[in-house]
Write an enzyme that holds these catalytic residues in place. Structure first.
Site, PDB file in Angstrom:
ATOM      1  N   LYS A  13       0.639   1.765  46.510  1.00 55.56           N
ATOM      2  CA  LYS A  13       1.279   2.167  47.767  1.00 55.56           C
ATOM      3  C   LYS A  13       2.082   2.919  48.545  1.00 55.56           C
ATOM      4  O   LYS A  13       2.849   2.949  49.636  1.00 55.56           O
ATOM      5  CB  LYS A  13       2.426   0.941  46.201  1.00 55.56           C
ATOM      6  CG  LYS A  13       1.618   0.075  45.328  1.00 55.56           C
ATOM      7  CD  LYS A  13       3.208  -1.118  44.982  1.00 55.56           C
ATOM      8  CE  LYS A  13       3.502  -0.297  43.839  1.00 55.56           C
ATOM      9  NZ  LYS A  13       2.885   0.195  43.586  1.00 55.56           N
ATOM     10  N   ARG A  89       9.844  -6.636  41.657  1.00 57.75           N
ATOM     11  CA  ARG A  89       8.271  -6.586  40.421  1.00 57.75           C
ATOM     12  C   ARG A  89       9.120  -7.011  39.647  1.00 57.75           C
ATOM     13  O   ARG A  89       8.263  -7.077  38.666  1.00 57.75           O
ATOM     14  CB  ARG A  89       8.833  -5.195  40.211  1.00 57.75           C
ATOM     15  CG  ARG A  89       8.710  -3.744  40.186  1.00 57.75           C
ATOM     16  CD  ARG A  89       9.012  -2.606  39.849  1.00 57.75           C
ATOM     17  NE  ARG A  89       8.052  -1.417  39.445  1.00 57.75           N
ATOM     18  CZ  ARG A  89       7.594  -0.298  39.894  1.00 57.75           C
ATOM     19  NH1 ARG A  89       8.118  -0.149  40.889  1.00 57.75           N
ATOM     20  NH2 ARG A  89       7.471   0.605  39.298  1.00 57.75           N
ATOM     21  N   ARG A 128      -1.590  12.696  39.563  1.00 57.05           N
ATOM     22  CA  ARG A 128      -0.602  12.496  40.591  1.00 57.05           C
ATOM     23  C   ARG A 128       0.349  13.906  40.958  1.00 57.05           C
ATOM     24  O   ARG A 128       0.943  14.061  39.887  1.00 57.05           O
ATOM     25  CB  ARG A 128       0.496  11.360  40.561  1.00 57.05           C
ATOM     26  CG  ARG A 128       0.958  11.452  41.479  1.00 57.05           C
ATOM     27  CD  ARG A 128       1.737   9.759  42.120  1.00 57.05           C
ATOM     28  NE  ARG A 128       2.568   8.868  40.684  1.00 57.05           N
ATOM     29  CZ  ARG A 128       3.123   7.812  41.047  1.00 57.05           C
ATOM     30  NH1 ARG A 128       2.385   7.513  42.125  1.00 57.05           N
ATOM     31  NH2 ARG A 128       3.615   7.366  40.166  1.00 57.05           N
ATOM     32  N   ARG A 161       5.341  14.255  37.844  1.00 62.32           N
ATOM     33  CA  ARG A 161       6.144  12.560  37.380  1.00 62.32           C
ATOM     34  C   ARG A 161       6.446  12.715  34.922  1.00 62.32           C
ATOM     35  O   ARG A 161       5.369  12.475  35.490  1.00 62.32           O
ATOM     36  CB  ARG A 161       6.299  11.289  37.597  1.00 62.32           C
ATOM     37  CG  ARG A 161       6.490  11.136  39.213  1.00 62.32           C
ATOM     38  CD  ARG A 161       6.381  10.211  40.111  1.00 62.32           C
ATOM     39  NE  ARG A 161       6.791   9.012  38.830  1.00 62.32           N
ATOM     40  CZ  ARG A 161       7.206   8.065  38.904  1.00 62.32           C
ATOM     41  NH1 ARG A 161       6.365   7.585  40.651  1.00 62.32           N
ATOM     42  NH2 ARG A 161       6.781   6.881  39.008  1.00 62.32           N
TER      43      ARG A 161
HETATM   44  P1  AMP Z   1       8.263   3.888  40.655  1.00 66.84           P
HETATM   45  O1  AMP Z   1       7.973   5.030  41.274  1.00 66.84           O
HETATM   46  O2  AMP Z   1       7.506   2.349  41.316  1.00 66.84           O
HETATM   47  O3  AMP Z   1       6.413   3.903  39.958  1.00 66.84           O
HETATM   48  O4  AMP Z   1       9.149   2.888  39.809  1.00 66.84           O
HETATM   49  C1  AMP Z   1       9.371   4.500  38.531  1.00 66.84           C
HETATM   50  C2  AMP Z   1       9.919   3.353  38.045  1.00 66.84           C
HETATM   51  O5  AMP Z   1      10.890   2.751  38.655  1.00 66.84           O
HETATM   52  C3  AMP Z   1       9.567   2.345  37.170  1.00 66.84           C
HETATM   53  O6  AMP Z   1       8.833   2.801  36.059  1.00 66.84           O
HETATM   54  C4  AMP Z   1      10.704   1.556  36.418  1.00 66.84           C
HETATM   55  O7  AMP Z   1      11.174   1.901  35.611  1.00 66.84           O
HETATM   56  C5  AMP Z   1      11.337   1.656  37.953  1.00 66.84           C
HETATM   57  N1  AMP Z   1      11.848   1.179  38.711  1.00 66.84           N
HETATM   58  C6  AMP Z   1      11.237   1.513  40.189  1.00 66.84           C
HETATM   59  N2  AMP Z   1      10.944  -0.123  41.289  1.00 66.84           N
HETATM   60  C7  AMP Z   1      11.767  -0.956  40.351  1.00 66.84           C
HETATM   61  C8  AMP Z   1      11.984  -2.170  40.142  1.00 66.84           C
HETATM   62  N3  AMP Z   1      12.529  -2.757  41.483  1.00 66.84           N
HETATM   63  N4  AMP Z   1      12.893  -3.060  39.401  1.00 66.84           N
HETATM   64  C9  AMP Z   1      12.584  -2.533  38.130  1.00 66.84           C
HETATM   65  N5  AMP Z   1      12.649  -0.962  38.034  1.00 66.84           N
HETATM   66  C10 AMP Z   1      12.133  -0.754  38.809  1.00 66.84           C
END
Ligand code: AMP
Length: 215
Positions: A13, A89, A128, A161
């Site tokens: 994404k 999400r 990554r 990360r």
């Molecule tokens: P990402 O960078 O999109 O993989 O997000 C990393 C982490 O941030 C996720 O594993 C969640 O813990 C939190 N997170 C990101 N976006 C959301 C969302 N829309 N709702 C809840 N938690 C989120």
């Protein structure tokens, strides 16, 4: 136009969003990036989010929705072309996004679902690397930087990360299957869901996405 990018962690994404932003001049809103920035700055929100993110769990809906609503309304972004990456999400978040947009007579135009298989996801996430400075994404095998550990775009330091480890990835996948996968149906019912084969490389996925958005 408003687009939401859906798909499991590691489906690509962020990579697709980065390319679409360059090609189509969309604003890229990633809740993950915003939350990581809050954590880096040790804000109240960042401190609250940290414990969830480290375990691979979702930050509570209320917090994330407020974050998005503020971002859209306070910066006057809501009328622009936007790509939402990692949001919504959950079904609640999807409904909240519809509400926020409909209050301004707008709506989500497309939900692009990046469908990827588990073996591809694990390889992508464990390899990554992210630029600490500009957030650009790399992969040690599929998309390596020109100089080891250094961002091609801004010479920032690349890092892995903390949640890209096998244990947390497993939890993030479980959370995705339980909470996020059901919203595919939410967008399918609205005839907005478009499925992309995200096992393919970034260039093919971008081409397919552009075909839909320019189509
Ligand atoms: P990402 O960078 O999109 O993989 O997000 C990393 C982490 O941030 C996720 O594993 C969640 O813990 C939190 N997170 C990101 N976006 C959301 C969302 N829309 N709702 C809840 N938690 C989120």
């Amino acid at each position: 136009m408003k687009i939401v990018l859906l798909g499991p962690p590691g489906a690509g994404k962020g990579t697709l969003a980065g390319s679409l932003k360059d090609k189509l001049n969309f604003i890229h809103i990633s809740t993950g990036d915003i939350l990581r920035e809050e954590m880096k700055n040790n804000t109240h929100l960042g401190q609250e989010a940290k414990s969830y993110i480290e375990k691979g769990e979702l930050v509570p809906d209320e917090l994330v929705t407020r974050l998005i609503e503020n971002k859209l309304l306070s910066n006057g972004l809501i009328g622009k072309d936007i790509m939402f990456d990692g949001f919504p999400r959950t079904q609640n978040q999807a409904e909240d996004l519809d509400r926020i947009l409909s209050e301004k007579n707008m709506c989500v135009d497309y939900a692009l679902y990046l469908k990827a298989s588990l073996s591809v996801i694990i390889k992508r996430l464990t390899g990554r690397r992210v630029c600490r400075n500009c957030g650009a994404l790399y992969h040690i095998i599929n998309m390596p930087p020109k100089k080891d550990g250094i961002c091609d775009k801004c010479s920032g330091e690349l890092y892995q990360r903390a949640d890209d480890n096998e244990e947390t990835i497993k939890n993030r996948m479980d959370v995705y299957n339980q909470s996020t996968a059901p919203i595919l149906e939410f967008y399918e019912k609205q005839n907005k869901l478009k499925v992309l084969n995200a096992d393919e490389g970034a260039a093919e996925v971008l081409k397919a996405a552009l075909g839909i958005l320019n189509g």
